[in-house]
Design a protein around this motif. Structure first.
Motif, short mmCIF file in Angstrom:
data_model
loop_
_atom_site.label_atom_id
_atom_site.label_comp_id
_atom_site.label_asym_id
_atom_site.label_seq_id
_atom_site.Cartn_x
_atom_site.Cartn_y
_atom_site.Cartn_z
N GLU A 163 0.80 -1.22 0.00
CA GLU A 163 0.00 0.00 0.00
C GLU A 163 0.84 1.27 0.00
O GLU A 163 0.31 2.36 -0.16
N LEU A 164 2.14 1.15 0.18
CA LEU A 164 3.00 2.33 0.21
C LEU A 164 3.00 3.04 -1.14
O LEU A 164 2.88 2.41 -2.20
N SER A 165 3.14 4.34 -1.10
CA SER A 165 3.25 5.12 -2.33
C SER A 165 4.51 4.73 -3.09
O SER A 165 5.51 4.32 -2.49
N GLU A 166 4.47 4.89 -4.38
CA GLU A 166 5.60 4.49 -5.20
C GLU A 166 6.86 5.28 -4.85
O GLU A 166 7.97 4.77 -4.97
N ASP A 167 6.68 6.54 -4.45
CA ASP A 167 7.84 7.36 -4.15
C ASP A 167 8.03 7.54 -2.65
O ASP A 167 8.57 8.55 -2.19
N ALA A 168 7.58 6.57 -1.86
CA ALA A 168 7.75 6.67 -0.41
C ALA A 168 9.23 6.77 -0.07
O ALA A 168 10.02 5.88 -0.41
N LYS A 169 9.59 7.84 0.62
CA LYS A 169 10.99 8.08 0.96
C LYS A 169 11.32 7.58 2.37
O LYS A 169 12.37 7.02 2.61
N ILE A 170 10.40 7.84 3.32
CA ILE A 170 10.62 7.45 4.71
C ILE A 170 9.40 6.64 5.15
O ILE A 170 8.26 7.11 5.04
N VAL A 171 9.64 5.44 5.63
CA VAL A 171 8.56 4.53 6.02
C VAL A 171 8.69 4.21 7.50
O VAL A 171 9.77 3.82 7.97
N ALA A 172 7.60 4.38 8.23
CA ALA A 172 7.56 4.03 9.65
C ALA A 172 7.01 2.63 9.80
O ALA A 172 5.90 2.33 9.34
N LEU A 173 7.77 1.77 10.44
CA LEU A 173 7.44 0.35 10.57
C LEU A 173 7.18 0.03 12.03
O LEU A 173 8.08 0.14 12.87
N PRO A 174 5.96 -0.39 12.40
CA PRO A 174 5.69 -0.77 13.79
C PRO A 174 6.55 -1.95 14.23
O PRO A 174 6.80 -2.88 13.47
N ALA A 175 7.00 -1.88 15.46
CA ALA A 175 7.82 -2.94 16.04
C ALA A 175 7.51 -3.00 17.53
O ALA A 175 6.82 -2.14 18.07
N THR A 176 7.99 -4.04 18.18
CA THR A 176 7.78 -4.16 19.61
C THR A 176 8.90 -4.98 20.23
O THR A 176 9.50 -5.83 19.55
N THR A 177 9.18 -4.71 21.49
CA THR A 177 10.13 -5.54 22.22
C THR A 177 9.43 -6.69 22.92
O THR A 177 10.09 -7.56 23.48
N ASP A 178 8.11 -6.70 22.90
CA ASP A 178 7.33 -7.75 23.58
C ASP A 178 6.14 -8.15 22.73
O ASP A 178 6.28 -8.94 21.83
N VAL A 179 4.98 -7.57 23.01
CA VAL A 179 3.76 -7.83 22.24
C VAL A 179 3.14 -6.48 21.90
O VAL A 179 2.99 -5.62 22.77
N HIS A 180 2.80 -6.29 20.64
CA HIS A 180 2.24 -5.00 20.23
C HIS A 180 0.76 -4.93 20.62
O HIS A 180 -0.01 -5.83 20.31
N PRO A 181 0.36 -3.86 21.30
CA PRO A 181 -1.02 -3.80 21.81
C PRO A 181 -2.08 -3.67 20.73
O PRO A 181 -3.24 -3.99 20.97
N PHE A 182 -1.70 -3.21 19.54
CA PHE A 182 -2.68 -3.05 18.46
C PHE A 182 -2.56 -4.12 17.40
O PHE A 182 -3.20 -4.04 16.36
N ARG A 183 -1.64 -5.08 17.60
CA ARG A 183 -1.41 -6.18 16.66
C ARG A 183 -0.85 -5.67 15.34
O ARG A 183 -1.01 -6.30 14.31
N TRP A 184 -0.18 -4.51 15.38
CA TRP A 184 0.44 -3.96 14.17
C TRP A 184 1.82 -4.55 13.92
O TRP A 184 2.40 -4.31 12.85
N ALA A 185 2.35 -5.27 14.87
CA ALA A 185 3.66 -5.91 14.71
C ALA A 185 3.59 -7.29 15.34
O ALA A 185 2.89 -7.48 16.34
N PRO A 186 4.29 -8.25 14.79
CA PRO A 186 4.30 -9.59 15.39
C PRO A 186 5.05 -9.57 16.71
O PRO A 186 5.90 -8.71 16.94
N PRO A 187 4.76 -10.51 17.59
CA PRO A 187 5.41 -10.51 18.90
C PRO A 187 6.88 -10.87 18.81
O PRO A 187 7.34 -11.51 17.86
N THR A 188 7.62 -10.41 19.80
CA THR A 188 9.02 -10.79 19.93
C THR A 188 9.10 -12.09 20.72
O THR A 188 8.57 -12.17 21.84
N MET A 189 9.73 -13.09 20.15
CA MET A 189 9.80 -14.40 20.77
C MET A 189 11.12 -14.56 21.52
O MET A 189 12.00 -13.71 21.44
N ARG A 190 11.27 -15.66 22.24
CA ARG A 190 12.52 -16.01 22.93
C ARG A 190 12.95 -17.41 22.51
O ARG A 190 12.12 -18.28 22.31
N ASP A 191 14.26 -17.59 22.40
CA ASP A 191 14.76 -18.93 22.09
C ASP A 191 14.89 -19.73 23.39
O ASP A 191 14.52 -19.25 24.48
N ASP A 192 15.40 -20.94 23.30
CA ASP A 192 15.49 -21.81 24.47
C ASP A 192 16.37 -21.22 25.57
O ASP A 192 16.20 -21.54 26.75
#
Length: 894
Positions: free
Chosen positions: A344-373
């Motif tokens: 959905e980004l514009s063809e000439d998008a110069k700066i893109v803001a990407l949702p992220a989280t260190t745990d779980v995103h409250p709006f489900r805009w980013a996948p959760p951060t998992m932990r290994d063994d």
């Protein structure tokens, strides 16, 4: 892990990172291929999953309660709904607690005892941000218990899914009930939500062959042998190109070329992304359903010139400021993925803001951060999202919008450090979040954990093959990500928790050197001490008055405890924010932008959301820790009006990025817009050298704003911009008028300058009371002394003798001139202020009184000073300007 259906829309991949609920009242029962996600015995497992991109919640009743009756034993969940409008025809029941789980189906036992004509769907938001829905299941006949099974392979998603199919880790799992009718109750029961999958044979991968040295953008075909051959079909095997650190950067499905004996020859067509950094990678095969017991990989070297990390800064010599990336200036326009996909980004998008989280995103805009063994954080979902964005826009720069929350495990272990609502840690379903338990942002324990996770994220990004394209971090936390306690936008949430009291006491110890000093401020005050020997151990968090409204303006003589609480709320939250900003600066370096969702002083006043307002804006700007501030995720006020003071933020060395919900950005601001909402010229003006002068300047003081209680909606009356635009004007913080090079104006309107240090008052006079200027003072200029509200400091500041009147009454100003209409507040306020200066010209009276002057003017050698009990209208401003010989529509004198 990617879907094998890359590049074409097909039914969902059967790999589900399901939402595994740790239910305290019911031990999760598992077998080899089955897992109970929820026993439906804890309401904390469920929410309405409201978010700023999907905020509708028009219910007179939305209840998820535990019911004694169950399908077998224990309890079940009773979901009761009553929509309030005809548009609310569906409702969502979302689960939380992410954990990796391979599954082909999700099943739930459902009972519809009242035979409502309803349908039920399963909804999944996958690692790419794609929303998948199952076909609807009719519940009309389900008056008794029936197990409804949703086959994930039949769920369909959007056409622009970067990798069609449900990809792990999943960001959200919910059930959608459809067919609701306005003003009618609907009740269904749910029990034992289970994820299941069939047995699958273990696989061995051998003889992986592919090119081992190539450049960005080049194709990378491969072939490999997989055994047993008859298990390859249905195993959902993909090929990945992965970095040594940073996860997969490309993926593709495998195809069976031929079978020979007990093995199958498979092929795949990978491609090295053109944005990828040169370095060492590996090619590997992965399976969504089968365990790979023997996995050969091939090392690959991606050639090319080493790519240095992008260098970014803000140029504030122009208005609005520009974003400088590697020496090239860009408009301050950012497209953000708020629950949307990279396509959905514009063809000439110069700066893109990407949702992220260190745990779980409250709006489900980013996948959760998992932990290994070993407990190390794994950012698999973020890697997929970043790669997908750069696949679509290889030349875009990324800003990571990092939402700092807490993992479910942290919440389980730190119940006393959670935000509380009505005495418990469970938020009402109206909360804007996918979960109903959240950390208290004032908890030092949470802050320490969040800083540790933030460091891990930044270190991971720096090592990732796309990290060189990250130019900044926007820090979000709490209610709507805006650095306020959860529930602040709904005016809910407890203040009197153990954590709050401990932190308030620590703040008081810093403010008051001794118990004697504390008693000087609190003894005998409303909500303060009543015993002369009381000290810090007697402190309780002050509460609103019972049986009486709060004073509109807090008086230190009576309300010092509440004033201290207001200062604490502002400064402690700023401390938390600045602490996180320091972590980013330390880990990411000085040439990465650091910002936060903060500074919404005007928007919070308009919505009268005055429990935890952003009244430490001056302090945040003076810290120099932030390069940009961003507007609210969701506007509860007039979205067409500015939410903050963009010009003051520019003068503080930063840029304000208004989140646009309607119209264009103010001239002094940049913009954050939804993906694809460009052309640029529609939102942001071309940067230009700012003018040093302005005819009309409005002045706002964030520290004085802390003395406003919100009673009578005074924040709304005083701190929003009443000038509609027919009079050119600019709005500044007081700090700008005290600067070395203050803005020059002909008319100054001081909207809420209730308190100011004497030295700053003198400096303010030198910078404004000059060149025949017109100074308009509103409501209570300088009224708050250190110890009380007094007219003495008001006269010192304004040159007018002003008198406080205690007692609540309506404040409507009736001008003496018949050419002017009455103006004032819609509600009664307390205290009131009138002019008692015999040398001043009486311009207006409080309506209903003939002896109380609420509008007065006095001329001085270098300026004209005006007091107005209520904010003047544009009509009144023009009248006063004519009196002073000023044309408010231009910089020219008459």
């Amino acid at each position: 892990m990617a879907s094998p259906h890359h590049g074409t829309l097909k039914p969902a991949l059967v790999l589900l990172t399901a939402l595994l609920l740790g239910v305290s009242s019911h031990e999760a029962r598992t077998d080899a291929r089955s897992n109970i996600l929820s026993a439906c015995e804890d309401t904390a497992d469920f929410s309405a999953a409201r978010s700023p991109d999907d905020p509708d919640f028009d219910f007179s009743a939305w209840e998820a309660t535990i019911f004694d009756g169950a399908r077998v034993k224990g309890s079940s969940l009773r979901w009761h709904l009553r929509p309030s409008s005809t548009s609310q025809t569906s409702a969502r029941l979302a689960l939380s607690r992410p954990a990796t789980l391979a599954a082909e189906t999700v099943a739930v036992w459902v009972k519809n005892p009242n035979a409502h004509d309803l349908t039920l769907r399963a909804e999944i938001i996958d690692a790419d941000g794609a929303r998948y829905l199952s076909p609807p299941v009719n519940l009309l006949e389900e008056t008794g218990w029936r197990e409804v099974v949703f086959d994930l392979r039949t769920m369909t998603g959007p056409d622009d899914d970067p990798a069609p199919g449900i990809d792990a880790p999943v960001a959200g799992l919910a059930f959608v009930l459809e067919g609701l009718t306005a003003d009618r109750p609907h009740t269904i029961y749910l029990d034992e939500i289970t994820a299941r999958s069939t047995e699958a044979a273990a696989l061995a991968v051998r003889n992986v062959r592919c090119q081992t040295s190539l450049g960005p953008g080049e194709p990378l075909p491969l072939r490999a042998e997989v055994s047993p051959g008859d298990a390859v079909v249905g195993a959902q095997i993909s090929a990945e190109l992965a970095a040594d650190a940073g996860g997969a950067v490309a993926w593709a499905p495998v195809e069976i070329a031929e079978r020979s004996g007990d093995s199958a020859l498979v092929t795949a067509r990978l491609r090295v992304p053109e944005w990828v950094a040169p370095g060492r990678y590996e090619v590997r095969l992965v399976s969504g359903l089968s365990e790979i017991t023997h996995a050969e990989t091939v090392g690959v070297v991606v050639a090319g010139q080493a790519q240095a990390s992008a260098r970014s800064s803000i140029d504030t010599d122009v208005r609005p400021p520009t974003v400088v990336i590697d020496g090239e200036k860009h408009l301050p326009l950012v497209e953000e993925l708020r629950g949307s996909l990279p396509g959905e980004l514009s063809e000439d998008a110069k700066i893109v803001a990407l949702p992220a989280t260190t745990d779980v995103h409250p709006f489900r805009w980013a996948p959760p951060t998992m932990r290994d063994d070993a407990g190390k954080l794994q950012f698999t979902g973020l890697e997929r999202r970043a790669a997908a964005v750069l696949d679509e826009r290889p030349r875009a720069a990324l800003v990571l919008q990092v939402f700092l929350d807490a993992s479910p495990e942290w919440k389980d272990a730190h119940n006393d450090h959670l935000q509380h609502f009505d005495g418990g840690a469970l938020a009402p379903p109206t909360i804007l979040a996918a979960a109903r338990r959240h950390p208290d942002l004032l908890s030092p324990t949470w802050q320490s954990a969040a800083q540790e996770h933030l460091r891990a994220l930044i270190q991971h990004v720096k090592q990732s093959p796309w990290g060189h394209r990250v130019i900044g971090y926007e820090l979000q936390a709490g209610d709507l990500g805006a650095w306020r306690p959860w529930g602040a936008s709904l005016a809910i949430g407890d203040d009197t928790t153990v954590v709050r009291k401990q932190e308030f006491l620590a703040w008081l110890h810093e403010r008051y050197p001794s118990a004697s000093d504390l008693r000087d401020g609190w003894l005998g005050r409303r909500r303060g001490f009543g015993r002369p020997r009381a000290a810090f151990e007697s402190v309780e968090i002050p509460l609103p008055l019972e049986g009486a409204p709060e004073p509109s303006l807090y008086d230190p003589a009576a309300d010092q405890p509440m004033i201290d609480l207001r200062h604490f709320k502002a400064e402690s939250m700023a401390d938390a924010l600045l602490g996180m900003a320091a972590v980013v600066r330390e880990e990411a370096g000085g040439e990465v932008l650091v910002g936060a969702c903060y500074g919404h002083l005007l928007a919070q006043a308009r919505s009268n959301d005055w429990a935890w307002p952003h009244t430490a804006l001056t302090r945040v700007l003076e810290s120099g820790a932030l390069d940009f501030l961003t507007g609210p995720q969701m506007r509860l006020d007039d979205a067409g009006q500015p939410s903050s003071l963009g010009e003051s933020i520019r003068r503080g060395g930063a840029v304000y990025l208004e989140r646009l919900h309607a119209g264009a950005a103010p001239d002094d601001c940049g913009a954050l817009v939804p993906a694809g909402a460009v052309p640029q010229a529609q939102f942001v003006t071309e940067p230009a050298a700012p003018s040093a002068d302005s005819t009309v300047i409005e002045v706002v003081d964030d520290r004085s704003a802390r003395y406003l209680s919100g009673d009578a909606q005074l924040p709304r009356e005083l701190l929003t911009r009443p000038i509609s635009g027919s009079i050119p004007h600019e709005t500044y913080l007081v700090r700008d008028l005290l600067a070395t090079r203050p803005p020059r104006g002909s008319i100054f309107i001081f909207r809420n300058l209730f308190t100011i240090e004497p030295d700053n008052g003198r400096l303010l006079g030198r910078n404004t009371a000059r060149d025949d200027s017109l100074l308009i003072w509103v409501y209570a200029p300088g009224a708050v002394d250190r110890h009380l509200i007094t007219g003495r400091t008001m006269q010192y500041l304004t040159g007018l003798k002003l008198v406080p009147l205690m007692g609540r009454q309506t404040a409507t100003v009736r001008p003496e001139s018949g050419m002017l209409s009455t103006f004032g507040y819609p509600h009664a306020i307390d205290p009131m202020f009138i002019c008692a200066d015999e040398n001043a010209e009486w311009l207006g009276t409080i309506a209903g009184s003939s002896e109380q002057c609420a509008f007065a003017l006095r001329e001085f050698p270098h300026c004209t000073s005006v007091f107005s009990l209520a904010p003047p209208t544009e009509e009144v401003i023009r009248h006063l300007a004519r009196r002073a010989g000023i044309d408010p529509g231009s910089h020219d004198r008459q």
